[in-house]
Write an enzyme that holds these catalytic residues in place. Structure first.
Site, PDB file in Angstrom:
ATOM      1  N   LYS A 271       0.747  -1.140  -0.101  1.00 36.72           N
ATOM      2  CA  LYS A 271       0.023   0.115   0.066  1.00 36.72           C
ATOM      3  C   LYS A 271       0.794   1.283  -0.007  1.00 36.72           C
ATOM      4  O   LYS A 271       0.551   2.279  -0.882  1.00 36.72           O
ATOM      5  CB  LYS A 271      -0.726   0.056   1.212  1.00 36.72           C
ATOM      6  CG  LYS A 271      -1.961  -0.976   1.057  1.00 36.72           C
ATOM      7  CD  LYS A 271      -2.830  -1.459   2.396  1.00 36.72           C
ATOM      8  CE  LYS A 271      -3.878  -2.493   2.381  1.00 36.72           C
ATOM      9  NZ  LYS A 271      -4.557  -2.819   3.328  1.00 36.72           N
TER      10      LYS A 271
ATOM     11  N   GLN B 143      -4.931  -1.661   9.619  1.00 35.77           N
ATOM     12  CA  GLN B 143      -4.656  -3.126   9.017  1.00 35.77           C
ATOM     13  C   GLN B 143      -5.305  -4.102   9.985  1.00 35.77           C
ATOM     14  O   GLN B 143      -4.817  -4.015  11.116  1.00 35.77           O
ATOM     15  CB  GLN B 143      -3.144  -3.015   8.583  1.00 35.77           C
ATOM     16  CG  GLN B 143      -3.071  -4.606   7.844  1.00 35.77           C
ATOM     17  CD  GLN B 143      -3.624  -4.400   6.539  1.00 35.77           C
ATOM     18  OE1 GLN B 143      -3.962  -3.425   5.831  1.00 35.77           O
ATOM     19  NE2 GLN B 143      -4.087  -5.559   6.062  1.00 35.77           N
TER      20      GLN B 143
ATOM     21  N   ASP C 156     -11.254   2.860   4.088  1.00 41.09           N
ATOM     22  CA  ASP C 156     -11.548   1.569   4.040  1.00 41.09           C
ATOM     23  C   ASP C 156     -13.082   1.064   4.015  1.00 41.09           C
ATOM     24  O   ASP C 156     -13.655   0.001   3.795  1.00 41.09           O
ATOM     25  CB  ASP C 156     -10.875   0.747   5.444  1.00 41.09           C
ATOM     26  CG  ASP C 156      -9.897  -0.141   5.158  1.00 41.09           C
ATOM     27  OD1 ASP C 156      -9.667  -0.676   4.041  1.00 41.09           O
ATOM     28  OD2 ASP C 156      -8.862  -0.324   5.834  1.00 41.09           O
TER      29      ASP C 156
HETATM   30  N1  GUN Z   1      -7.020  -6.962   6.248  1.00 43.00           N
HETATM   31  C1  GUN Z   1      -7.333  -7.967   5.299  1.00 43.00           C
HETATM   32  N2  GUN Z   1      -8.062  -7.094   4.125  1.00 43.00           N
HETATM   33  C2  GUN Z   1      -8.035  -5.770   4.603  1.00 43.00           C
HETATM   34  C3  GUN Z   1      -8.512  -4.572   4.009  1.00 43.00           C
HETATM   35  O1  GUN Z   1      -8.869  -4.531   3.058  1.00 43.00           O
HETATM   36  N3  GUN Z   1      -8.426  -3.571   4.980  1.00 43.00           N
HETATM   37  C4  GUN Z   1      -7.770  -3.688   6.167  1.00 43.00           C
HETATM   38  N4  GUN Z   1      -7.564  -2.405   6.893  1.00 43.00           N
HETATM   39  N5  GUN Z   1      -7.238  -4.541   6.522  1.00 43.00           N
HETATM   40  C5  GUN Z   1      -7.079  -5.603   5.830  1.00 43.00           C
END
Ligand code: GUN
Length: 285
Positions: free
Chosen positions: A52, A96, A119
């Site tokens: 990311k 995350q 998100d």
């Molecule tokens: N963990 C697995 N997929 C995601 C996601 O799309 N966003 C976040 N913040 N954590 C994750």
């Protein structure tokens, strides 16, 4: 059979986001900013966060990662989130997941300002999505919708079977499909006779984290198969939830893993962060 190429589309979206970021910088001197909260040492989470961060760099989005120890307290993370909510250089906040067991995940997600919720996990945005209103939509299901649109696949009236009912993928995926007038069925771990359901599907969307869950005898001829799973097999290779080599023969379209939904998730994070920055810049003007 045609592959749905998420890598190619994500590259195209990155170029578009990059152009829009430049434009925003020229117009108001604002650089979109993303703050990422990473707790503990889960290697998969660290790898995702790294991807990311690199994607942000490629398109000119400023990003900062709050790397926190596994044993951090709820209070300490809440303070950081509150600071980021009040920080005008930060447009988007991403926590995350998963988090260590001592942390109350829901409380943290609820604390993120809905305006910075790139998100789409805050109940405000979840409510907007289920009501069909504009807001932040979780990146993975949003990426799936864009991938389908890129290949002119209209879900209207189609039987869509979503396998997996998580808050991150299955539930928002189902809302997006329903908003686009699909007939939606949600299957999960307690579903009896999964095959009966998937065999009736025009489109199967699966994201549960089980290698080879979807086999060729579970898919009807010319179905569309969207693999949202990411797993490592015994040889350390990245694979999805679909028995790709055998299932692909029967499909009209299928997403590969890697190179399907995964890159789209990151592209949508960039696009959501840009959207947050555009709204914030207007409000500050
Ligand atoms: N963990 C697995 N997929 C995601 C996601 O799309 N966003 C976040 N913040 N954590 C994750």
């Amino acid at each position: 059979m045609q592959l749905l190429d998420g890598k190619k589309l994500s590259n195209k979206i990155e170029l578009q986001v990059s152009d829009e970021v430049k434009l925003l910088k020229e117009k108001c001197g604002c650089t979109p900013g993303l703050a990422v909260v990473l707790v503990g040492h889960d290697p998969a989470s660290a790898a995702y966060v790294n991807m990311k961060k690199k994607a942000c760099e490629r398109v000119g989005i400023y990003s900062i990662t709050h790397d926190m120890p596994e044993n951090i307290s709820q209070d300490a993370i809440e303070k950081i989130i509150t600071n980021m909510n009040n920080d005008s250089t930060i447009d988007g906040i991403l926590i995350q997941l998963p988090l260590p067991s001592q942390i109350d995940e829901r409380r943290l997600l609820d604390l993120v300002s809905p305006k910075k919720d790139v998100d789409g996990f805050h109940p405000f945005n979840i409510g907007r999505l289920t009501t069909g209103l504009d807001g932040f939509v979780p990146c993975t299901p949003l990426g799936v919708m864009q991938l389908l649109a890129e290949y002119d696949i209209d879900v209207k009236g189609k039987n869509c079977v979503v396998v997996g009912a998580s808050n991150i993928v299955g539930k928002p995926m189902s809302s997006l499909l329903l908003n686009a007038n699909a007939t939606v069925e949600i299957c999960h771990i307690f579903t009896d006779n999964l095959k009966k359901h998937t065999l009736a599907a025009d489109i199967i969307l699966v994201g549960v984290g089980v290698i080879n869950l979807i086999k060729e005898d579970m898919v009807k001829d010319d179905a569309i198969v969207i693999d949202i799973g990411i797993n490592r097999n015994d040889e350390g290779k990245l694979v999805g939830d679909v028995d790709f080599e055998n299932v692909k023969q029967k499909c009209s379209y299928i997403t590969p893993v890697p190179g399907g939904v995964g890159p789209m998730t990151i592209a949508m994070l960039l696009s959501n962060t840009l959207k947050a920055a555009q709204v914030n810049s207007k409000e500050r003007a």
